[in-house]
Design an enzyme around this catalytic site. Sequence first.
Site, PDB file in Angstrom:
ATOM      1  N   GLY A 631      33.478  32.149  11.089  1.00 33.94           N
ATOM      2  CA  GLY A 631      33.815  30.984  11.897  1.00 33.94           C
ATOM      3  C   GLY A 631      34.775  30.025  11.220  1.00 33.94           C
ATOM      4  O   GLY A 631      35.427  29.227  11.901  1.00 33.94           O
ATOM      5  N   GLU A 632      34.894  30.104   9.894  1.00 35.90           N
ATOM      6  CA  GLU A 632      35.758  29.167   9.190  1.00 35.90           C
ATOM      7  C   GLU A 632      37.219  29.582   9.322  1.00 35.90           C
ATOM      8  O   GLU A 632      37.567  30.751   9.163  1.00 35.90           O
ATOM      9  CB  GLU A 632      35.377  29.099   7.715  1.00 35.90           C
ATOM     10  CG  GLU A 632      33.974  28.557   7.468  1.00 35.90           C
ATOM     11  CD  GLU A 632      33.662  28.493   5.989  1.00 35.90           C
ATOM     12  OE1 GLU A 632      34.606  28.310   5.194  1.00 35.90           O
ATOM     13  OE2 GLU A 632      32.480  28.650   5.631  1.00 35.90           O
ATOM     14  N   ALA A 633      38.085  28.563   9.581  1.00 36.38           N
ATOM     15  CA  ALA A 633      39.510  28.852   9.796  1.00 36.38           C
ATOM     16  C   ALA A 633      40.155  29.433   8.544  1.00 36.38           C
ATOM     17  O   ALA A 633      41.012  30.326   8.632  1.00 36.38           O
ATOM     18  CB  ALA A 633      40.229  27.564  10.218  1.00 36.38           C
TER      19      ALA A 633
END
Length: 1418
Positions: A631-633
């Site tokens: 989920g982390e960019a």
Amino acid sequence: MAGGAAGGFVTRAFESMLKECSSAKKYPDLQKAIQSYIGGRDIATALASAGNTLEGPQAELVLNPLRLAFETKNMKILDPAVDCLHKLIAYDHLEGDPGLDAGKNVPLFTDILNMVCNCIDNSSPDSTILLVLKVLLTAVASAKFRVHGESLLGVIRVCYNIALNSKNPINQATSKAMLTQIISIVFRRMETDLVSGPSASDGQAEVASEENLKPKVDETSSSEQDEKGMTLGDALTQAKETSVASVEELHTLAGGADIKGLEAVLDKAVNTEDGKKIARGIDLESMSIGQRDALLVFRTLCKMGMKEDTDEITVKTRILSLELLQGLLEGVSHSFTKNFHFIDSVKAYLSYALLRASVSQSPVIFQYAAGIFSVLLLRFRESLKGEIGIFFPLIVLRSLDGLDSPTTQKLSVLRMLEKICKDPQMLVDVYVNYDCDLEAPNLFERMVTSLSKIAQGTQIADPNSAAVSQIASIKGSSLQCLVNVLKSMVDWEKTCRDSERSSKSTQLTGEEDVVGESVELKSGEDAPSNFEKAKAHKSTLEAAISEFNRKSVKGIEFLISNKLVENYPVSVAQFLRNTASLDKAMIGDYLGQHEEFPLAVMHAYVDSMKFSGMKFDIAIREFLKGFRLPGEAQKIDRIMEKFAERYCADNPGLFANADTAYVLAYAVIMLNTDAHNPMVYPKMSKSDFIRMNAMNDSDANAPTELLEEIYDSIVKEEIKMKDETTDIGKTGRVRPESEEWGGLVSILNLALPKRKSSVDAKSDREAIIKQTQAIFRKQGVKRGVFYTAKQIELVRPMVEAVGWPLLATFSVTMEEGENKPRVVLCMEGFKAGIHITHILGMDTMRYAFLTSLVRFTFLHAPKDMRSKNVEALRTLLSLCDSDVDSLQDTWNAVLECVSRLEFITSTPSIAATVMHGSNQISRDAVLQSLRELAGKPADQVFVNSVKLPSDTVVEFFNALCGVSAEELKQTPARVFSLQKLVEISYYNMMRIRMVWARIWSVLANHFITAGSHHDEKIAMYAIDSLRQLGMKYLERAELTNFTFQNDILKPFVVLMRNSPSESIRRLIVDCIVQMIKSKVGNIKSGWRSVFMIFTAAADDELESIVESAFENVEQVILEHFDLVVGDCFMDCVNCLIRFANNKSSHRISLKAIALLRICEDRLAEGLIPGGALKPIDVEGEANFDVTEHYWFPMLAGLSDLTTDPRPEVRSCALEVLFDLLNERGSKFSTSFWESIFHRVLFPIFDHVRHAGKEGSVSSGDEWLRETSTHSLQLLCNLFNTFYKEVCFMLPPLLSLLLDCAKRPDQTVVSIALGALVHLIEVGGHRFSERDWDTLLKSIRDASYTTQPLELLNEVGFEKMRNRTASSRGLEFSLNNMASVDQGEVHQFDVADNGNQELTQTIDSQESASQTKVDGSEG
């Protein structure tokens, strides 16, 4: 006669038919045909006897009227025609092959058979239907009228129609039985063909059959085939085989979202049914006729079993087909189950039929599915390893684990499992081939765990969803399965153990035969260890996957530390790509890490993929199939950047640079989320997407057409991982793969969400069917190697895997309630679990089973006891009888139970509390059961102690002593276990001495404790029990130099010394007296303890005890002296000395001294104890030994008695002592004389030496006057008597006398000087020159040391000093005289006796001087 019968039945039938035609005036063709037959009388010869075959024209002549008769549909004509045809076939008049191309009389017989099949329908009379069935069965069973192919199917079709549509139950039952018989006949013929060789002339079929008879040769002769796991059926179609994906990939295929693709695969598989060749097994052209017929029938049954449930007839057809299929599989011979050719040919159809049945909503159909699967598992598992690996989770685990599975479905599966769990070999095979296989699910372990959960009630989600009775039935059935599993393992272990006891060669041959039948097995002793290693590796890998799915970094560390992957990024990346059970989200999370090693793994992961020639959207779909983006960019950025680099490298020139591909990849991810997330609004337009990909450098932009194409593709179809299914999206419920039933069950999506409608349920079933069929199709060319193992070591990992769930189930069931059948099952489970864990040496688990069983007896809480607890106690006591070796370290708990049982049943106040609060009838029943158990079953625990091995019996005694000790601490104290100790000691007394010694070391301490009990009654009971054991043991003969009798009697010694109770001490003496009187001849080393007891009694304050003990000592010495063996003689002497020292009776003391003299006489006579003649003065060494061991104790004891305060005892001891020395001294050695003087004689005068000292206790003037003078005289006389032997003792003797002379006590000085004078008077003439020199020096030193110099100095007597100086001068002169030549002195000594006078004068002067000094001091 037979021929007449044959010809007659045809004629009669035709005449009957002709008559009916004439009366009806119909059927001219039939009449004409009959007339032709009647006119042709030459046919009668052919029908003369049974077995004569009608040739072509004759058969045409007979069958033509019958064919015309069948066409009439007139029952009066039809019935005799059918009956006639039946007899023609039965009497073997017709020979042909209807249904077979190029066979004999095929058109004619096929036509007539079809007409028979078509001549009846649902409206036909029952009698006609039965006649037709009779003809058809006879035709199929006939050896000459051989029905094949379509004709055979026609017969089966008729039987099906009658069985399904007839209103008459008799006809239904008959047709159903006939179907079963026809199928049996067809397959029996096929098996006969396999044994005798195919009837077809095709050489390929012959080769195939021959190979089929010898699968071992083909499987084991080629090492290459062995390595690839190929079997004979695979070898026959080797040319058609393609590469096979891994099993995990096959399983994963079923989870794919491409349902249409799966349907296409299924259609392709089904279409091969109509082809000339099948995909697996044997080609149709190479099959024998019997094999073709069997294959045709089998395929027909399977197809009928796969029909859709559209109406009632279809359901009936399906049920009948499955029933026949199950009967067929159960009825075939054992050799057929190993016919890999045929099974490979039909397994696809069988699998599809079973697959559809297993997901059916009809309880009856599912029941047949379970039945067919049980047959496959029990009989065909070696041929269908892969299929069973699929169906086991589908049928068994899905039903057991599914919370919404119908109750009837669960019961069907449980009934099936009850049956298969009774087959020990089947369970072991499942464990070896699946639980130990890295690529297969843990079927055995999962099955047991699921059954355990059901039996414990944890799987029953809604108590209102099923009736209470059904829930109870499910629990009971699952518990029965678990018990069967344990019993099967016990049986299998026993069977293997028995086979191992047979000869080694037989065992090896048997193992080879097993291998040859079905499997490829690494023989030898490595096989079990290989399986154990494989299982251990699999367990470690599963633990690593579980750890990874919790925390990816730790999971990778675990993998590397356990060497499951190498510590290289490439190795880890390969593991992440190829391991299907990993959580896809955790893979994505790990790949997105920024640390050095995970980053290198991500690069290796992407570099291992190939995107050459792929469109961009297809490439990104392929890329994201294996993991879920984090989920982390920043993590997404790193992954997409690497993807862009790889895609550009594989597709050079497509983009201006990698930045373009990177931006596009990121944009595609955003578009996928935007387009398919309902929470996002407004949606991204195509122009927005194109704008997002615009670069600063217009030349670097991606082509607009490409972007539009990608946009349309993503919006139309979402990017998904390969295991995402429509069910997840439909229900919104994601089942994590890390759950306990991950792997195959979740991969197949078998744990389906709750059904919301019939449409949903149907779509779920279709999804399962399509996914599973895809697996079958994909793995169709690989059967795998099936292992049949016989090694006993395999049971241990099986028990380790399921033992704890089983124990938990039994415990929970016992705690639940009073369901007696389930309680009985639990008890069986406990017994089997305890037995198998004991046999396998699994002590921790065995201890857990045993302690749980003990806990459920509830003997510690009688108020809460119920009938189930009585059953637990009954089981525990039965174990003590049937499996006594298994109790080992739990004997303490078991014996505590027996003790509590006796306490409850023998104590009315406690018995009244049993089952407190229950009705009187139940309480009485439980109490009656407890009393029964307290009788023979409880006694048997102790009786069976004789069966225990050596180590265990010591544990048993130790435990019983511990329980008895606890009983003795109670108030009031109990002696139940103490009684049992005595009993089992009797039972086990004949064990070997080494074992009995260990037992007695335990018993002795306990009897000492019990004999010291504060309650005198208990102490006396313990001592009496000890006496009984001692008496019993003394019956055993003891050889010389053994000491075990002494050990047996030692507790009496300890108790005699320590007991404060007079009655106890008296009882001990009485016990010993009784032993002596009854077993005197058997006592050997026991005499030591006997005398030690009497020695302790001699010091007793109670005169009666002393007298009783002494009487027996006296009797032993006078009557049984020869029995006092070895070192016990010294104990006897010590005992007499203690009696001589006793303070209660001087009479006993004098008698004891007299007995000492008797002992001395026996010793002096050469009668060494035991009666052996051994002269004392044989050799120096021997002389020393005898003297040291036997004389010295008596002499030392008498020496001690000379200081006794009683004058008569003192005098007697002194007299006996010196009498002994004077009588026996001539035989003593020099060293022994030295010992006697220093350790026996000189100590007599120690108190004389110390007389007059401050603080010393005076012995009294009486002793000095009477005894000291006499003693010193006797000592001097002894010295003179044995001067030659003891002359070397003169210096210490003079030292003694002069030491006494130096005492300040005048009486002591007088006695000493008198003794010195007596010594010189009596023996001085025998002194040597050296002796005289010693004597004079001693006198001089004594004279000097006794002068009061300090006193004289103080008063200033100078004259005395001068006299002292003169005296010293005189002494100097005397010294010079003493140094005169020795010869002169000797001459003087001989010539003149004046020396004696000189000595006396000197002595007189010294005495006077000493007396004067003493007087002045006084």
